[in-house]
Scaffold this motif. Structure first.
Motif, PDB file in Angstrom:
ATOM      1  N   GLN A  47       0.817  -1.223   0.000  1.00  0.00           N
ATOM      2  CA  GLN A  47       0.000   0.000   0.000  1.00  0.00           C
ATOM      3  C   GLN A  47       0.843   1.262   0.000  1.00  0.00           C
ATOM      4  O   GLN A  47       0.452   2.282  -0.546  1.00  0.00           O
ATOM      5  CB  GLN A  47      -0.878   0.051   1.255  1.00  0.00           C
ATOM      6  CG  GLN A  47      -2.247  -0.565   1.072  1.00  0.00           C
ATOM      7  CD  GLN A  47      -2.924  -0.759   2.433  1.00  0.00           C
ATOM      8  OE1 GLN A  47      -2.564  -0.110   3.420  1.00  0.00           O
ATOM      9  NE2 GLN A  47      -3.897  -1.645   2.477  1.00  0.00           N
ATOM     10  N   ILE A  48       1.997   1.212   0.691  1.00  0.00           N
ATOM     11  CA  ILE A  48       2.832   2.422   0.719  1.00  0.00           C
ATOM     12  C   ILE A  48       3.963   2.315  -0.299  1.00  0.00           C
ATOM     13  O   ILE A  48       4.949   3.048  -0.234  1.00  0.00           O
ATOM     14  CB  ILE A  48       3.397   2.706   2.132  1.00  0.00           C
ATOM     15  CG1 ILE A  48       4.197   1.512   2.665  1.00  0.00           C
ATOM     16  CG2 ILE A  48       2.276   3.057   3.101  1.00  0.00           C
ATOM     17  CD1 ILE A  48       5.057   1.866   3.866  1.00  0.00           C
ATOM     18  N   ASP A  49       3.836   1.350  -1.224  1.00  0.00           N
ATOM     19  CA  ASP A  49       4.789   1.216  -2.321  1.00  0.00           C
ATOM     20  C   ASP A  49       6.181   0.805  -1.851  1.00  0.00           C
ATOM     21  O   ASP A  49       7.177   1.075  -2.513  1.00  0.00           O
ATOM     22  CB  ASP A  49       4.871   2.528  -3.118  1.00  0.00           C
ATOM     23  CG  ASP A  49       5.161   2.243  -4.583  1.00  0.00           C
ATOM     24  OD1 ASP A  49       4.800   1.147  -5.051  1.00  0.00           O
ATOM     25  OD2 ASP A  49       5.781   3.099  -5.236  1.00  0.00           O
ATOM     26  N   ALA A  50       6.230   0.156  -0.690  1.00  0.00           N
ATOM     27  CA  ALA A  50       7.497  -0.465  -0.282  1.00  0.00           C
ATOM     28  C   ALA A  50       7.609  -1.781  -1.036  1.00  0.00           C
ATOM     29  O   ALA A  50       6.600  -2.325  -1.505  1.00  0.00           O
ATOM     30  CB  ALA A  50       7.509  -0.710   1.220  1.00  0.00           C
ATOM     31  N   GLY A  51       8.812  -2.314  -1.156  1.00  0.00           N
ATOM     32  CA  GLY A  51       8.988  -3.611  -1.793  1.00  0.00           C
ATOM     33  C   GLY A  51       8.880  -4.730  -0.770  1.00  0.00           C
ATOM     34  O   GLY A  51       8.642  -4.504   0.416  1.00  0.00           O
ATOM     35  N   VAL A  52       9.051  -5.965  -1.253  1.00  0.00           N
ATOM     36  CA  VAL A  52       9.004  -7.139  -0.376  1.00  0.00           C
ATOM     37  C   VAL A  52      10.202  -8.030  -0.689  1.00  0.00           C
ATOM     38  O   VAL A  52      10.506  -8.285  -1.858  1.00  0.00           O
ATOM     39  CB  VAL A  52       7.683  -7.924  -0.567  1.00  0.00           C
ATOM     40  CG1 VAL A  52       7.634  -9.127   0.374  1.00  0.00           C
ATOM     41  CG2 VAL A  52       6.469  -7.026  -0.334  1.00  0.00           C
ATOM     42  N   ASP A  53      10.866  -8.485   0.372  1.00  0.00           N
ATOM     43  CA  ASP A  53      11.980  -9.429   0.248  1.00  0.00           C
ATOM     44  C   ASP A  53      11.445 -10.813   0.581  1.00  0.00           C
ATOM     45  O   ASP A  53      10.881 -11.015   1.656  1.00  0.00           O
ATOM     46  CB  ASP A  53      13.090  -9.005   1.225  1.00  0.00           C
ATOM     47  CG  ASP A  53      14.113 -10.107   1.488  1.00  0.00           C
ATOM     48  OD1 ASP A  53      14.334 -10.963   0.603  1.00  0.00           O
ATOM     49  OD2 ASP A  53      14.710 -10.094   2.578  1.00  0.00           O
ATOM     50  N   VAL A  54      11.572 -11.762  -0.364  1.00  0.00           N
ATOM     51  CA  VAL A  54      11.008 -13.097  -0.146  1.00  0.00           C
ATOM     52  C   VAL A  54      12.129 -14.126  -0.023  1.00  0.00           C
ATOM     53  O   VAL A  54      13.176 -14.007  -0.649  1.00  0.00           O
ATOM     54  CB  VAL A  54      10.035 -13.497  -1.281  1.00  0.00           C
ATOM     55  CG1 VAL A  54       8.853 -12.538  -1.324  1.00  0.00           C
ATOM     56  CG2 VAL A  54      10.730 -13.560  -2.636  1.00  0.00           C
ATOM     57  N   ALA A  55      11.866 -15.161   0.795  1.00  0.00           N
ATOM     58  CA  ALA A  55      12.917 -16.125   1.131  1.00  0.00           C
ATOM     59  C   ALA A  55      12.586 -17.552   0.693  1.00  0.00           C
ATOM     60  O   ALA A  55      13.293 -18.484   1.069  1.00  0.00           O
ATOM     61  CB  ALA A  55      13.189 -16.077   2.643  1.00  0.00           C
ATOM     62  N   SER A  56      11.498 -17.729  -0.075  1.00  0.00           N
ATOM     63  CA  SER A  56      11.145 -19.076  -0.528  1.00  0.00           C
ATOM     64  C   SER A  56      10.159 -18.951  -1.689  1.00  0.00           C
ATOM     65  O   SER A  56       9.615 -17.863  -1.933  1.00  0.00           O
ATOM     66  CB  SER A  56      10.480 -19.870   0.595  1.00  0.00           C
ATOM     67  OG  SER A  56       9.185 -19.348   0.846  1.00  0.00           O
ATOM     68  N   GLU A  57       9.909 -20.076  -2.357  1.00  0.00           N
ATOM     69  CA  GLU A  57       8.964 -20.030  -3.474  1.00  0.00           C
ATOM     70  C   GLU A  57       7.541 -19.701  -3.019  1.00  0.00           C
ATOM     71  O   GLU A  57       6.891 -18.847  -3.631  1.00  0.00           O
ATOM     72  CB  GLU A  57       9.005 -21.352  -4.257  1.00  0.00           C
ATOM     73  CG  GLU A  57       8.141 -21.285  -5.503  1.00  0.00           C
ATOM     74  CD  GLU A  57       8.368 -22.451  -6.462  1.00  0.00           C
ATOM     75  OE1 GLU A  57       9.291 -23.255  -6.225  1.00  0.00           O
ATOM     76  OE2 GLU A  57       7.616 -22.546  -7.443  1.00  0.00           O
ATOM     77  N   PRO A  58       7.020 -20.347  -1.938  1.00  0.00           N
ATOM     78  CA  PRO A  58       5.670 -19.943  -1.508  1.00  0.00           C
ATOM     79  C   PRO A  58       5.594 -18.468  -1.112  1.00  0.00           C
ATOM     80  O   PRO A  58       4.615 -17.789  -1.442  1.00  0.00           O
ATOM     81  CB  PRO A  58       5.396 -20.845  -0.299  1.00  0.00           C
ATOM     82  CG  PRO A  58       6.309 -22.011  -0.462  1.00  0.00           C
ATOM     83  CD  PRO A  58       7.522 -21.504  -1.178  1.00  0.00           C
ATOM     84  N   GLU A  59       6.620 -17.966  -0.424  1.00  0.00           N
ATOM     85  CA  GLU A  59       6.591 -16.540  -0.076  1.00  0.00           C
ATOM     86  C   GLU A  59       6.532 -15.682  -1.338  1.00  0.00           C
ATOM     87  O   GLU A  59       5.821 -14.677  -1.385  1.00  0.00           O
ATOM     88  CB  GLU A  59       7.843 -16.146   0.728  1.00  0.00           C
ATOM     89  CG  GLU A  59       7.789 -16.542   2.193  1.00  0.00           C
ATOM     90  CD  GLU A  59       8.881 -15.849   3.018  1.00  0.00           C
ATOM     91  OE1 GLU A  59       8.987 -16.190   4.204  1.00  0.00           O
ATOM     92  OE2 GLU A  59       9.616 -14.981   2.496  1.00  0.00           O
ATOM     93  N   CYS A  60       7.293 -16.076  -2.340  1.00  0.00           N
ATOM     94  CA  CYS A  60       7.330 -15.303  -3.586  1.00  0.00           C
ATOM     95  C   CYS A  60       5.968 -15.385  -4.284  1.00  0.00           C
ATOM     96  O   CYS A  60       5.408 -14.363  -4.705  1.00  0.00           O
ATOM     97  CB  CYS A  60       8.441 -15.853  -4.479  1.00  0.00           C
ATOM     98  SG  CYS A  60       8.733 -14.866  -5.950  1.00  0.00           S
ATOM     99  N   GLN A  61       5.410 -16.599  -4.359  1.00  0.00           N
ATOM    100  CA  GLN A  61       4.137 -16.791  -5.048  1.00  0.00           C
ATOM    101  C   GLN A  61       3.011 -16.021  -4.347  1.00  0.00           C
ATOM    102  O   GLN A  61       2.239 -15.305  -4.991  1.00  0.00           O
ATOM    103  CB  GLN A  61       3.797 -18.291  -5.121  1.00  0.00           C
ATOM    104  CG  GLN A  61       2.550 -18.589  -5.945  1.00  0.00           C
ATOM    105  CD  GLN A  61       2.745 -18.207  -7.421  1.00  0.00           C
ATOM    106  OE1 GLN A  61       3.631 -18.734  -8.099  1.00  0.00           O
ATOM    107  NE2 GLN A  61       1.929 -17.288  -7.926  1.00  0.00           N
ATOM    108  N   HIS A  62       2.936 -16.136  -2.987  1.00  0.00           N
ATOM    109  CA  HIS A  62       1.907 -15.392  -2.242  1.00  0.00           C
ATOM    110  C   HIS A  62       2.007 -13.903  -2.525  1.00  0.00           C
ATOM    111  O   HIS A  62       1.005 -13.214  -2.673  1.00  0.00           O
ATOM    112  CB  HIS A  62       2.109 -15.495  -0.718  1.00  0.00           C
ATOM    113  CG  HIS A  62       1.910 -16.846  -0.139  1.00  0.00           C
ATOM    114  ND1 HIS A  62       2.328 -17.169   1.133  1.00  0.00           N
ATOM    115  CD2 HIS A  62       1.330 -17.945  -0.635  1.00  0.00           C
ATOM    116  CE1 HIS A  62       2.027 -18.422   1.382  1.00  0.00           C
ATOM    117  NE2 HIS A  62       1.414 -18.921   0.331  1.00  0.00           N
TER     118      HIS A  62
END
Ligand SMILES: *Cc1c(COP(=O)(O)O)cnc(C)c1O
Length: 506
Positions: free
Chosen positions: A105-120
């Motif tokens: 919502q505030i246009d921050a990014g997301v750091d993901v550590a696995s495939e499910p985290e990335c997919q979600h």
């Protein structure tokens, strides 16, 4: 479930002091409690009892609003120095999707550590360009997911480069890449890490990437590091070593856009630094036998006594520290970049975007864990055991203990006549124990005092658990269900709603 209107502040603060006095460590460690938590605990304790009845014990209660504040504070620090900056919320620190939405919502990014985290994260509508994948293990299917969606891959090793080569050949789409670096020198020694490419070997990696780039298979977009611990000075050293390297890579034709300095931004859980130092002094006195134990069976939390000396170092998070988050970040930006300019100016002059990946510090003030007392029992040595409907994986990280005093909410159903007749509220001090069938199953190792007693049906509430404590280690051993996660939103028609991670079966 709906909740009543807010009464007078003074009444709330009296009620709060009363609540805090019901549970304290033998050497107290008073928590910093977020306003929304105080609000729920003082005004709506019944709603917490109802949540436990509905979802079982424990329940994690979260509020994403502080996450936005925490990230905005970092953005303000960067903006004051005109630094192009974007924070990436490290979502492995909490699995709830509410936080991914709040960051987006505030246009921050997301750091993901696995495939499910990335997919979600993609499923929640976060654009791939706003995601970086720092997974320690990257299967070819994860790499393919990243490439297809233009998620930046923080490359850790040569095998990942080979998989990227294969995947991009098949897909005919270039991969967006950041090189993860480690092995920076600091105070004349090398910072050890099992992650990333050693900074001294970066030329070889760059050469391989040049080959990929020429074939249109990869774009080297950034340099990334994530250091263990919370030292601002180590990060300054790492940045100083990355800047000239970025200049060289750009000269070689790589269009480096960003430097990503990872996570590890410090926070404080405690209200008072003096309590923190007193606690450790008191623990040492106990370990030396100069006073009764203040931890279960005189657990040293990393300290050992050898004869009349104390050795070892605390194996716990620094629950009180200074500076934290924004001020810590400002110190880094203000530091000398190695050529008499600040790091902020050095970034600006290079038109280099700064990124970071805060996990724990993004989640400061964002959640609490609520568990029900299922029994109290007196041990022959005089200590009481307070059995909670939870296990130690539900409020713990890799370190020895959660060194923060919880709040106890009395069971409203326990009538005063019953209490008087059976004298059940006699347990005045002891230890919180959990549901796993091992002798070492303690929810907290510190001895707690309950001046008003504690009994079956009361609730114990642990503050500020959203960063790592809720989910990092949670396990389904003994076939216990995982805790449910509910989002507090006073303005919604349902004040407590299940987080989407629990609302759908995955
Ligand atoms: C865990 C991790 C983070 C988040 O660290 P915090 O200490 O929670 O801020 C960021 N980046 C990487 C690569 C990580 O592994």
């Amino acid at each position: 479930m709906s909740i009543a209107a807010t009464p007078h502040r003074a009444a709330q603060s009296d009620e709060w002091s009363r609540l805090q006095s019901h549970c304290q460590g033998v050497t107290p460690l008073d928590a910093r409690w977020a306003n929304w938590m105080v609000h729920v605990l003082t005004l709506h304790p019944d709603s917490l009892h109802r949540l436990i009845e509905e979802y079982g014990s424990p329940v994690n209660v979260i509020d994403p609003t502080p996450l936005q504040r925490n990230l905005e504070q970092l953005c303000d620090v960067a903006r004051e120095r005109e630094v192009d900056f974007r924070p990436f919320f490290a979502r492995k620190a909490n699995k709830c999707l509410t936080f991914v939405d709040a960051a987006n919502q505030i246009d921050a990014g997301v750091d993901v550590a696995s495939e499910p985290e990335c997919q979600h994260t993609l499923d929640r509508g976060v654009h791939g360009e706003n995601i970086i994948c720092t997974a320690a293990i990257k299967t070819s299917s994860l790499i393919e997911l990243c490439v297809r969606n233009q998620v930046t891959i923080a490359v850790d090793n040569d095998d990942e480069l080979d998989v990227i080569h294969a995947v991009t050949s098949d897909l005919a789409i270039p991969a967006h890449i950041a090189i993860r670096l480690s092995g920076f020198s600091h105070n004349e020694s090398k910072l050890h890490s099992r992650f990333g490419f050693d900074i001294d070997l970066v030329n070889e990696v760059a050469d391989k990437l040049s080959v990929l780039a020429v074939n249109g298979r990869a774009e080297l977009r950034g340099i990334h590091f994530h250091l263990d611990g919370y030292s601002a000075d180590q990060r300054k050293s790492a940045i100083r070593q990355c800047l000239p390297l970025i200049d060289r890579l750009r000269d070689q034709g790589h269009a480096i856009r960003f430097l990503d300095i990872g996570g590890g931004l410090p926070i404080s859980y405690l209200a008072d630094g003096k309590q923190w130092s007193s606690f450790w002094k008191s623990l040492q006195r106990s370990l030396l036998g100069h006073q009764p134990p203040i931890t279960y069976r005189n657990h040293g939390l990393g300290l050992r006594h050898d004869g009349s000396r104390i050795n070892g170092t605390p194996n716990t998070y620094p629950y009180f520290q200074q500076p934290v988050r924004a001020e810590w970040f400002a110190q880094i930006l203000n530091a000398d970049s190695g050529d008499n300019r600040s790091i902020a100016s050095a970034l600006n002059e290079r038109s280099l975007q700064l990124r970071c990946e805060p996990g724990r510090s993004s989640l400061d003030d964002c959640g609490m864990t609520v568990a029900r007392v299922e029994f109290t029992k007196k041990h022959p040595n005089g200590d009481w055991f307070v059995g909670l409907g939870m296990n130690r994986t539900q409020c713990r990280t890799g370190s020895d203990d959660f060194l923060v005093d919880p709040i106890v909410l009395a069971n409203p159903r326990a009538s005063s006549t019953e209490t008087a007749a059976t004298s059940t509220r006699v347990s005045r001090s002891g230890y919180l124990v959990g549901a796993y069938c091992t002798e070492s199953e303690l929810i907290q190792l510190r001895k707690l005092q309950f001046p008003q007693g504690i009994q079956r049906g009361d609730l114990v509430v642990f503050p500020n658990t959203a960063g790592y404590f809720m989910h990092f280690l949670e396990s389904r051993s003994h076939q216990f269900q995982l805790a449910k996660n509910v989002v507090f939103d006073e303005d919604a028609s349902e004040v407590f709603q299940l987080d989407p991670i629990d609302a759908t079966s995955r």
